[in-house]
Design a protein around this motif. Structure first.
Motif, PDB file in Angstrom:
ATOM      1  N   TYR A   1       1.081  -1.182  -0.040  1.00 37.56           N
ATOM      2  CA  TYR A   1       0.077   0.165   0.069  1.00 37.56           C
ATOM      3  C   TYR A   1       0.833   1.344  -0.006  1.00 37.56           C
ATOM      4  O   TYR A   1       0.590   2.200  -0.867  1.00 37.56           O
ATOM      5  CB  TYR A   1      -0.802  -0.055   1.112  1.00 37.56           C
ATOM      6  CG  TYR A   1      -1.769   1.144   1.545  1.00 37.56           C
ATOM      7  CD1 TYR A   1      -2.985   1.117   0.608  1.00 37.56           C
ATOM      8  CD2 TYR A   1      -1.486   2.306   2.077  1.00 37.56           C
ATOM      9  CE1 TYR A   1      -3.807   2.247   0.993  1.00 37.56           C
ATOM     10  CE2 TYR A   1      -2.516   3.401   2.226  1.00 37.56           C
ATOM     11  CZ  TYR A   1      -3.743   3.591   1.518  1.00 37.56           C
ATOM     12  OH  TYR A   1      -4.367   4.397   1.518  1.00 37.56           O
TER      13      TYR A   1
ATOM     14  N   ARG B   1       3.105   2.344  -3.124  1.00 32.27           N
ATOM     15  CA  ARG B   1       2.338   3.076  -4.164  1.00 32.27           C
ATOM     16  C   ARG B   1       2.811   4.579  -4.166  1.00 32.27           C
ATOM     17  O   ARG B   1       2.557   5.180  -5.166  1.00 32.27           O
ATOM     18  CB  ARG B   1       0.829   3.135  -4.091  1.00 32.27           C
ATOM     19  CG  ARG B   1       0.473   1.900  -4.004  1.00 32.27           C
ATOM     20  CD  ARG B   1      -0.994   1.822  -3.339  1.00 32.27           C
ATOM     21  NE  ARG B   1      -2.264   2.703  -3.866  1.00 32.27           N
ATOM     22  CZ  ARG B   1      -3.230   2.952  -3.183  1.00 32.27           C
ATOM     23  NH1 ARG B   1      -3.528   2.325  -2.263  1.00 32.27           N
ATOM     24  NH2 ARG B   1      -4.082   3.724  -3.676  1.00 32.27           N
TER      25      ARG B   1
ATOM     26  N   TYR C   1     -19.478   3.659  -0.793  1.00 33.81           N
ATOM     27  CA  TYR C   1     -18.796   2.261  -0.389  1.00 33.81           C
ATOM     28  C   TYR C   1     -19.784   1.265   0.251  1.00 33.81           C
ATOM     29  O   TYR C   1     -19.824   0.139   0.146  1.00 33.81           O
ATOM     30  CB  TYR C   1     -17.376   2.244   0.325  1.00 33.81           C
ATOM     31  CG  TYR C   1     -16.289   2.957  -0.343  1.00 33.81           C
ATOM     32  CD1 TYR C   1     -15.996   3.280  -1.466  1.00 33.81           C
ATOM     33  CD2 TYR C   1     -15.463   3.683   0.623  1.00 33.81           C
ATOM     34  CE1 TYR C   1     -15.062   4.094  -2.205  1.00 33.81           C
ATOM     35  CE2 TYR C   1     -14.236   4.359   0.137  1.00 33.81           C
ATOM     36  CZ  TYR C   1     -14.450   4.543  -1.370  1.00 33.81           C
ATOM     37  OH  TYR C   1     -13.255   5.225  -1.949  1.00 33.81           O
TER      38      TYR C   1
ATOM     39  N   THR D   1      -9.174  -4.892  -3.527  1.00 33.27           N
ATOM     40  CA  THR D   1     -10.106  -3.430  -3.444  1.00 33.27           C
ATOM     41  C   THR D   1      -9.209  -2.327  -3.184  1.00 33.27           C
ATOM     42  O   THR D   1      -8.008  -2.398  -2.580  1.00 33.27           O
ATOM     43  CB  THR D   1     -10.879  -3.829  -2.200  1.00 33.27           C
ATOM     44  OG1 THR D   1     -10.174  -3.994  -1.036  1.00 33.27           O
ATOM     45  CG2 THR D   1     -11.898  -5.040  -2.667  1.00 33.27           C
ATOM     46  N   PRO D   2      -9.990  -1.048  -3.430  1.00 34.86           N
ATOM     47  CA  PRO D   2      -8.896   0.121  -3.385  1.00 34.86           C
ATOM     48  C   PRO D   2      -9.028   0.654  -2.037  1.00 34.86           C
ATOM     49  O   PRO D   2      -8.192   1.907  -1.842  1.00 34.86           O
ATOM     50  CB  PRO D   2      -9.691   0.873  -4.555  1.00 34.86           C
ATOM     51  CG  PRO D   2     -10.905   0.483  -4.213  1.00 34.86           C
ATOM     52  CD  PRO D   2     -11.182  -0.890  -4.052  1.00 34.86           C
ATOM     53  N   TRP D   3      -9.630   0.158  -0.915  1.00 37.16           N
ATOM     54  CA  TRP D   3     -10.038   0.739   0.268  1.00 37.16           C
ATOM     55  C   TRP D   3      -8.404   0.737   1.276  1.00 37.16           C
ATOM     56  O   TRP D   3      -7.406  -0.010   0.887  1.00 37.16           O
ATOM     57  CB  TRP D   3     -10.771   0.185   1.106  1.00 37.16           C
ATOM     58  CG  TRP D   3     -12.204  -0.004   0.171  1.00 37.16           C
ATOM     59  CD1 TRP D   3     -12.600   1.110  -0.461  1.00 37.16           C
ATOM     60  CD2 TRP D   3     -13.040  -1.173  -0.086  1.00 37.16           C
ATOM     61  NE1 TRP D   3     -13.716   0.936  -1.404  1.00 37.16           N
ATOM     62  CE2 TRP D   3     -13.884  -0.589  -1.124  1.00 37.16           C
ATOM     63  CE3 TRP D   3     -12.859  -2.319   0.357  1.00 37.16           C
ATOM     64  CZ2 TRP D   3     -15.054  -1.485  -1.279  1.00 37.16           C
ATOM     65  CZ3 TRP D   3     -13.933  -3.235  -0.333  1.00 37.16           C
ATOM     66  CH2 TRP D   3     -15.034  -2.669  -0.805  1.00 37.16           C
TER      67      TRP D   3
ATOM     68  N   THR E   1      -5.431  -0.019   3.850  1.00 36.50           N
ATOM     69  CA  THR E   1      -5.049  -1.389   3.994  1.00 36.50           C
ATOM     70  C   THR E   1      -5.384  -1.774   5.221  1.00 36.50           C
ATOM     71  O   THR E   1      -5.677  -1.019   6.126  1.00 36.50           O
ATOM     72  CB  THR E   1      -3.602  -1.271   3.760  1.00 36.50           C
ATOM     73  OG1 THR E   1      -2.939  -2.330   3.772  1.00 36.50           O
ATOM     74  CG2 THR E   1      -2.865  -0.268   4.658  1.00 36.50           C
TER      75      THR E   1
END
Length: 269
Positions: free
Chosen positions: A14, A17, A163, A188-190, A192
């Motif tokens: 995470y 990035r 969401y 999923t993009p949420w 970590t």
């Protein structure tokens, strides 16, 4: 010391990035978090020059301004990438390290910041280890300031961003709300893997670490759920001062995305 100081793989991925350096300036609610955290820091830390240890300080979003303000700042972070970024900041010394096992002498700094570690230490024993290390390295009478994520942050964020209509997010909340364990499904993009504190837990952790609780304050308060509308007043200092008036109100703590726990090491008798 390993490159990422024992961090879980998904947490490392995470932060690799590369968004952390700009995170608190990229959105209005991120800037609200920054401004309110900075306000709490400047009202609580001893006057500069003083020795500040920023544990889990990321790329130095607070370490840089603190050094610019005259503090002697040491930053420790488990991510080598963050440490490399922070080391470029004037006046900041940065090293790879683990909040649970700090490579510092006893009573060697005037203040300790735990603005990142506690919500990524998913086991209570590890969180207590981080608290105890902060208590060990801070001087008698020194301050420890720790940020945590509120138990209800993902639910409120899910309403704001829609969401909650996703069955995967709703399923995650079924665990997070009663236990604090935040474990997003793979892919999923949420946010970590993390642990989200209930405000009532914090005094117990502080006491077990041998620290004296000063106060628990919300960071954003309930206004962060306004989303982009925060931009309409985020730079209005008068409005931000009003938040000071209610920042320790117990009935509002759980409505904030982040909480700041402020405590001190007992002074030598």
């Amino acid at each position: 010391m390993c490159k990422h100081a024992g961090m879980r793989t998904e947490i490392t991925a995470y932060y690799q990035r590369g968004l952390e350096a700009a995170r608190l300036q990229a959105t209005p609610w991120g800037r609200l978090e920054f401004l309110r955290t900075w306000d709490l820091l400047t009202r609580t830390l001893p006057e500069a020059p003083a020795d500040v240890l920023d544990v889990g300080g990321g790329a130095g979003i607070y370490a840089g301004p603190l050094a610019f303000s005259g503090y002697r700042v040491q930053l420790v972070d488990p991510m080598a990438e963050h440490v490399a970024q922070a080391a470029l900041l004037p006046g900041v010394t940065a090293t790879v390290g683990d909040a649970r096992r700090l490579d510092l002498a006893d009573a060697s700094v005037d203040a300790v910041l735990l603005l990142g570690p506690l919500y990524h230490l998913t086991e209570r024993a590890d969180r207590l280890a981080a608290w105890r290390e902060a208590a060990r390295v801070v001087r008698p009478g020194g301050v420890v300031m720790a940020a945590t994520i509120s138990r209800f942050a993902s639910l409120l964020d899910g309403f704001v961003k829609g969401y909650v209509s996703d069955a995967r997010f709703a399923g995650m909340l079924e665990t997070t709300l009663p236990t604090g364990a935040h474990q997003p499904p793979e892919g999923t993009p949420w946010f970590t893997t993390a642990y989200f504190h209930h405000p009532d837990e914090l005094p117990g952790e502080v006491a077990e670490a041998g620290l004296e609780l000063d106060r628990i304050a919300f960071v954003e308060g309930p206004l962060w759920i306004m989303g982009d509308r925060v931009a309409d007043w985020i730079d209005d200092e008068e409005r931000l001062r009003w938040l000071r008036r209610i920042e320790t109100e117990p009935s509002l703590l759980g409505s904030s995305s982040h909480l700041m726990t402020i405590c001190r090491r007992r002074s030598a008798s």
